[in-house]
Scaffold this motif. Sequence first.
Motif, PDB file in Angstrom:
ATOM      1  N   ASP A 128       0.806  -1.213   0.000  1.00  0.00           N
ATOM      2  CA  ASP A 128       0.000   0.000   0.000  1.00  0.00           C
ATOM      3  C   ASP A 128       0.842   1.267   0.000  1.00  0.00           C
ATOM      4  O   ASP A 128       0.381   2.333  -0.420  1.00  0.00           O
ATOM      5  N   HIS A 140       0.882   2.980  -8.659  1.00  0.00           N
ATOM      6  CA  HIS A 140       0.673   3.442  -7.288  1.00  0.00           C
ATOM      7  C   HIS A 140      -0.193   2.384  -6.590  1.00  0.00           C
ATOM      8  O   HIS A 140      -1.419   2.401  -6.712  1.00  0.00           O
ATOM      9  N   GLY A 142      -0.950   1.714  -3.490  1.00  0.00           N
ATOM     10  CA  GLY A 142      -1.904   2.133  -2.470  1.00  0.00           C
ATOM     11  C   GLY A 142      -3.166   2.731  -3.058  1.00  0.00           C
ATOM     12  O   GLY A 142      -4.244   2.657  -2.468  1.00  0.00           O
ATOM     13  N   GLU A 143      -3.047   3.324  -4.243  1.00  0.00           N
ATOM     14  CA  GLU A 143      -4.206   3.924  -4.917  1.00  0.00           C
ATOM     15  C   GLU A 143      -4.898   2.949  -5.862  1.00  0.00           C
ATOM     16  O   GLU A 143      -5.953   3.259  -6.410  1.00  0.00           O
ATOM     17  N   TYR A 144      -4.270   1.813  -6.105  1.00  0.00           N
ATOM     18  CA  TYR A 144      -4.768   0.862  -7.109  1.00  0.00           C
ATOM     19  C   TYR A 144      -4.861   1.543  -8.477  1.00  0.00           C
ATOM     20  O   TYR A 144      -5.843   1.373  -9.214  1.00  0.00           O
ATOM     21  N   SER A 145      -3.824   2.330  -8.803  1.00  0.00           N
ATOM     22  CA  SER A 145      -3.859   3.131 -10.016  1.00  0.00           C
ATOM     23  C   SER A 145      -2.573   2.983 -10.814  1.00  0.00           C
ATOM     24  O   SER A 145      -1.499   2.740 -10.248  1.00  0.00           O
ATOM     25  N   TYR A 147      -0.420   5.016 -14.051  1.00  0.00           N
ATOM     26  CA  TYR A 147      -0.324   6.257 -14.814  1.00  0.00           C
ATOM     27  C   TYR A 147       0.768   6.138 -15.875  1.00  0.00           C
ATOM     28  O   TYR A 147       1.766   5.440 -15.680  1.00  0.00           O
ATOM     29  N   TYR A 160      -6.377  -3.887 -13.218  1.00  0.00           N
ATOM     30  CA  TYR A 160      -5.356  -3.445 -12.265  1.00  0.00           C
ATOM     31  C   TYR A 160      -4.774  -4.642 -11.517  1.00  0.00           C
ATOM     32  O   TYR A 160      -3.561  -4.717 -11.297  1.00  0.00           O
TER      33      TYR A 160
END
Length: 227
Positions: A128, A140, A142-145, A147, A160
Amino acid sequence: MMCEKKRILIADDEPGIIQLLRDYFELQNYQVIEARNGLEVLGRLNQEPDIILLDVNMPMLDGFAVCEQIRAHVVCPIVFLSAKVEEADRIKGLMLGGDDYILKPFSIEELGARVEAHLRREERKKTDEMVKLFGRLSIHYGEYSVYYEGQPLNLTKTEYGIVEVLSLHAGQVFSKEQLYERTRGFDGNADSAIIMEHIRRIRNKIGKYTDQTYIQTVWGVGYRWIG
């Protein structure tokens, strides 16, 4: 089955319990570190255990005293093992910084399950806080993202999940069945062909920004992260 051996420090003054736990956890692919008293526990900490099983009634320093001394600088989970059934003892152990309190005699399967649960929780906490960069692609956790050059790829939950599993084990090949089980929570007999479609969509979303390959197909085997 864990990919890497986790180090478990088992501290107990009863040789029979030490042997029982050693045999069980070695079969579960753990590296076992032994201590027969509280002072030996202090001397084994330089081996950086991932989790500590700590008997309360040990000579020289009991488990409570050991926990009190080490909790400020040891961050791994500490699980007390004790024949003391009084609620006050359980409360004391937890207030001193213990993460769990298991009464003797115990079920070895339940103990193993609790150990795995604590280690999964620790891995989740580490993940996380993690951000990984693969060139201009950033994940990222922790954001489950994900970029690319700061632009979100807007992956679905399953997409994801596939990226997370592969990127956290870069270079390791995962079959469609393994990816399905890890991301969807079902057994490998489910329709894993859907993973192929998810990976196609991930590649298309990344492909809007770059031609670089991040997920490589290993024909006849599965997929791996090479970003």
